[in-house]
Design an enzyme around this catalytic site. Structure first.
Site, PDB file in Angstrom:
ATOM      1  N   ASP A  15       0.878  -1.156   0.000  1.00 32.98           N
ATOM      2  CA  ASP A  15       0.000   0.000   0.000  1.00 32.98           C
ATOM      3  C   ASP A  15       0.924   1.216   0.000  1.00 32.98           C
ATOM      4  O   ASP A  15       2.053   1.143   0.471  1.00 32.98           O
ATOM      5  CB  ASP A  15      -0.876  -0.027   1.258  1.00 32.98           C
ATOM      6  CG  ASP A  15      -1.646   1.260   1.438  1.00 32.98           C
ATOM      7  OD1 ASP A  15      -2.412   1.636   0.530  1.00 32.98           O
ATOM      8  OD2 ASP A  15      -1.474   1.899   2.494  1.00 32.98           O
ATOM      9  N   ARG A  16       0.451   2.328  -0.523  1.00 29.91           N
ATOM     10  CA  ARG A  16       1.303   3.511  -0.620  1.00 29.91           C
ATOM     11  C   ARG A  16       1.226   4.380   0.637  1.00 29.91           C
ATOM     12  O   ARG A  16       2.179   4.449   1.414  1.00 29.91           O
ATOM     13  CB  ARG A  16       0.905   4.336  -1.860  1.00 29.91           C
ATOM     14  CG  ARG A  16       1.903   5.430  -2.204  1.00 29.91           C
ATOM     15  CD  ARG A  16       1.426   6.284  -3.355  1.00 29.91           C
ATOM     16  NE  ARG A  16       0.626   7.383  -2.829  1.00 29.91           N
ATOM     17  CZ  ARG A  16       0.164   8.384  -3.566  1.00 29.91           C
ATOM     18  NH1 ARG A  16       0.387   8.419  -4.861  1.00 29.91           N
ATOM     19  NH2 ARG A  16      -0.530   9.360  -3.015  1.00 29.91           N
ATOM     20  N   ASP A  17       0.096   5.035   0.842  1.00 31.76           N
ATOM     21  CA  ASP A  17      -0.045   6.041   1.898  1.00 31.76           C
ATOM     22  C   ASP A  17      -0.261   5.390   3.262  1.00 31.76           C
ATOM     23  O   ASP A  17      -1.192   4.616   3.453  1.00 31.76           O
ATOM     24  CB  ASP A  17      -1.205   6.976   1.567  1.00 31.76           C
ATOM     25  CG  ASP A  17      -1.025   7.635   0.204  1.00 31.76           C
ATOM     26  OD1 ASP A  17       0.086   8.100  -0.071  1.00 31.76           O
ATOM     27  OD2 ASP A  17      -1.987   7.660  -0.580  1.00 31.76           O
ATOM     28  N   ASN A  58      -5.327   2.917  -3.254  1.00 29.54           N
ATOM     29  CA  ASN A  58      -6.575   3.634  -3.496  1.00 29.54           C
ATOM     30  C   ASN A  58      -6.269   5.128  -3.546  1.00 29.54           C
ATOM     31  O   ASN A  58      -5.586   5.645  -2.668  1.00 29.54           O
ATOM     32  CB  ASN A  58      -7.578   3.388  -2.363  1.00 29.54           C
ATOM     33  CG  ASN A  58      -8.172   1.999  -2.377  1.00 29.54           C
ATOM     34  OD1 ASN A  58      -8.062   1.276  -3.360  1.00 29.54           O
ATOM     35  ND2 ASN A  58      -8.803   1.619  -1.282  1.00 29.54           N
ATOM     36  N   GLN A  59      -6.778   5.803  -4.556  1.00 34.36           N
ATOM     37  CA  GLN A  59      -6.582   7.250  -4.692  1.00 34.36           C
ATOM     38  C   GLN A  59      -7.930   7.908  -4.984  1.00 34.36           C
ATOM     39  O   GLN A  59      -8.169   8.463  -6.053  1.00 34.36           O
ATOM     40  CB  GLN A  59      -5.559   7.543  -5.782  1.00 34.36           C
ATOM     41  CG  GLN A  59      -4.154   7.097  -5.445  1.00 34.36           C
ATOM     42  CD  GLN A  59      -3.589   7.805  -4.224  1.00 34.36           C
ATOM     43  OE1 GLN A  59      -3.745   9.008  -4.061  1.00 34.36           O
ATOM     44  NE2 GLN A  59      -2.948   7.053  -3.344  1.00 34.36           N
ATOM     45  N   CYS A 102     -11.523  -2.530  -8.630  1.00 33.40           N
ATOM     46  CA  CYS A 102     -10.124  -2.284  -8.273  1.00 33.40           C
ATOM     47  C   CYS A 102      -9.946  -1.706  -6.872  1.00 33.40           C
ATOM     48  O   CYS A 102      -8.931  -1.969  -6.233  1.00 33.40           O
ATOM     49  CB  CYS A 102      -9.446  -1.393  -9.313  1.00 33.40           C
ATOM     50  SG  CYS A 102     -10.281   0.144  -9.729  1.00 33.40           S
ATOM     51  N   ASP A 129      -1.659  -0.983   5.797  1.00 33.30           N
ATOM     52  CA  ASP A 129      -1.881  -0.457   7.140  1.00 33.30           C
ATOM     53  C   ASP A 129      -3.333  -0.487   7.611  1.00 33.30           C
ATOM     54  O   ASP A 129      -3.605  -0.089   8.740  1.00 33.30           O
ATOM     55  CB  ASP A 129      -1.345   0.982   7.237  1.00 33.30           C
ATOM     56  CG  ASP A 129      -2.087   1.955   6.338  1.00 33.30           C
ATOM     57  OD1 ASP A 129      -2.495   1.568   5.228  1.00 33.30           O
ATOM     58  OD2 ASP A 129      -2.254   3.119   6.751  1.00 33.30           O
TER      59      ASP A 129
END
Length: 181
Positions: A15-17, A58-59, A102, A129
């Site tokens: 995951d990114r953020d 997710n964005q 998605c 997270d």
């Protein structure tokens, strides 16, 4: 801390953020990107084993009109600049009510990333997270590891601990998956 699995995954998706970088809500500014502690070292351990890494994120800021796709791409480019290359990037521009396949916890990004890497989802792990990250991994048939932040709900942490997929930080997560120094 549970013991590491005997066979490490053949790819690891992050995951990114909140997982790879400090969560700045709806961040469209590459200058605001700050890797979380030990992100570079965790990625280096996986890469040293010859295992590709990727990002699934997710964005929803795009769907909400708070971010343009180019801003998401610019932030992703800055992350790659700071943390090294990623074999695959997948991000969902949809909002929670859009019904896409998605947006995590749906499995679409994990399935697509695994396919892009030429792997069965069962050979892939997802580190995130929140429960949506774990849910996407579960729905895709991939392994999951939860690295909680202050934003992670207590019940999510408890569920991950019960399943033996909880790590205190990224180094613990990659060790749990079998990547040791």
């Amino acid at each position: 801390m549970p013991e590491a699995v005997s066979t490490p995954p053949r790819a690891v998706l992050f995951d990114r953020d909140g997982t790879l970088v400090v969560d700045v809500p709806y961040n469209g500014d590459p200058a605001a990107v700050e890797p979380v502690p030990a992100a570079a070292e965790a990625l280096a351990r996986i890469r040293a084993a010859g295992v590709p890494v990727g990002v699934v994120s997710n964005q929803s800021g795009v769907a909400r009109g708070l971010l343009a796709p180019g801003q998401v791409e610019a932030v992703n480019a800055r992350i790659a600049e700071l943390l090294g290359p990623f074999a695959v990037w997948r991000w969902c521009p949809h909002g929670a009510g859009d019904g896409c396949a998605c947006r995590k916890p749906a499995p679409g990004m994990v399935l697509d990333a695994a396919a892009a890497l030429g792997l069965a989802p069962s050979k892939v792990a997802v580190i995130g997270d929140i429960a949506a990250d774990v849910g996407a991994a579960d729905a895709a048939g991939a392994r999951a590891v939860l690295v909680p932040t202050p934003a992670t709900r207590r019940e999510e942490v408890a569920a991950a601990a019960e399943r033996g997929i909880l790590a205190g930080d990224l180094l613990g997560a990659v060790a749990l998956l079998g990547f040791r120094p």
